[in-house]
Design a protein around this motif. Structure first.
Motif: not given
Length: 312
Positions: A221-225, A242-244, A247-251, A264-270
């Motif tokens: 949860p503190k790492s990035f892809l 995983a993002l929702l 489980e990971i910090g971001g991508a 669409a879900a990715l477009l909504e994530m900061d």
């Protein structure tokens, strides 16, 4: 010499092709059945790209096709087994885009860790007058895990080393003798150790969904892809989940499974940075790629060889 060009290419490449060859533009052919009856026998070369590829239905109607020159380093959109059976030679454009793709990966790492895109939207929305922007994360002292330490991967490793990052890499066949970076033969083990997992392997069946839910859970949860390879390498549905579920910090993604469509879900994530597949998208690099495509084509017809052949 008759050449079939699969789709619109770099302007300078198109100009050079039309100056030296009899160019047929695939995307402008309205009645392909009529066209192939007139010109199919004369086509000896195809110019395409990693985006366009080349489908068998068309290639089967070009009985004297000898060579395909592809604009881009990736050739997973082409069936190399089919080309080998027909004795059709293939070239791509390696090396000339190493720096620009590595720079894109580094830019994505900086953007997602320092929340650059989110901060820019924050300022544009006038929120700075009302609140302070949240903190981001440093790169220095962190571990950059590279999945695919080829030429681009090694270029990125040098870049992130200058940021005082630790470098580790995944290679199932054992470590490279010429590098001192930490080697992992197990991908999940690398993901566990990495603060940033950067995907740089080729696309194709062998690497499809290599980055799966288990790898993402190992990332944590503190790492990035970071993906600047091919969209097919990452299980996109698993990434969204995983993002929702944090489980990971971001991508940070330059490529997607069904380009240009983005979930669409990715477009909504900061905590997600999205780019329109611009890894090699600089004036200098695209010109170098165009020059290499033309050099391959010219050298093949003048000397019977390719400058940068793909082993089939």
């Amino acid at each position: 010499m008759d050449v079939l060009v699969w789709g619109p290419m770099h302007p300078s490449l198109m100009q050079s092709l039309e100056e030296h060859y009899s160019v047929h533009k695939r995307w402008e052919i309205a009645d392909f059945t009529h066209w192939v009856a007139l010109h199919g026998d004369s086509i000896r070369a195809v110019v395409t790209s990693g985006v366009y590829g080349a489908d068998h239905q068309v290639l089967e109607q070009l009985p004297h096709l000898e060579v395909i020159t592809s604009f881009g380093v990736g050739y997973d959109a082409l069936d190399t087994a089919y080309l080998a059976r027909r004795g059709i030679q293939l070239s791509n454009t390696p090396d000339v885009l190493n720096n620009s793709v590595a720079e894109t990966a580094l830019a994505l790492m900086l953007c997602v860790s320092r929340r650059v895109c989110e901060a820019e939207r924050f300022v544009r929305a006038g929120k700075w007058r009302e609140a302070k922007f949240p903190l981001g994360n440093d790169l220095h002292g962190k571990t950059c895990g590279i999945v695919g330490l080829g030429k681009i991967g090694k270029t990125l490793a040098r870049r992130v080393s200058a940021f005082d990052m630790n470098v580790a890499y995944y290679r199932p066949n054992g470590p490279y003798a010429e590098v001192s970076y930490t080697h992992y033969a197990d991908l999940q083990a690398l993901a566990t150790a990495a603060d940033y997992l950067v995907v740089l392997v080729p696309g194709g069946p062998q690497t499809r969904h290599l980055i799966n839910r288990q790898v993402m859970r190992a990332l944590g949860p503190k790492s990035f892809l970071i993906n600047v390879a091919r969209g097919s390498v990452v299980d996109e549905a698993a990434l969204v989940t995983a993002l929702l579920e944090s489980e990971i910090g971001g991508a940070a993604l330059d490529v997607f499974e069904d380009e240009p469509h983005v979930p669409a879900a990715l477009l909504e994530m900061d905590n997600v940075v999205l780019l329109p597949h611009i890894g090699s998208g600089t004036h200098e690099t695209r010109q170098a790629m165009a020059d290499l495509v033309l050099e391959n084509l010219d050298t093949y017809f003048e000397e019977g060889r390719l400058v940068t052949p793909v082993a089939l």
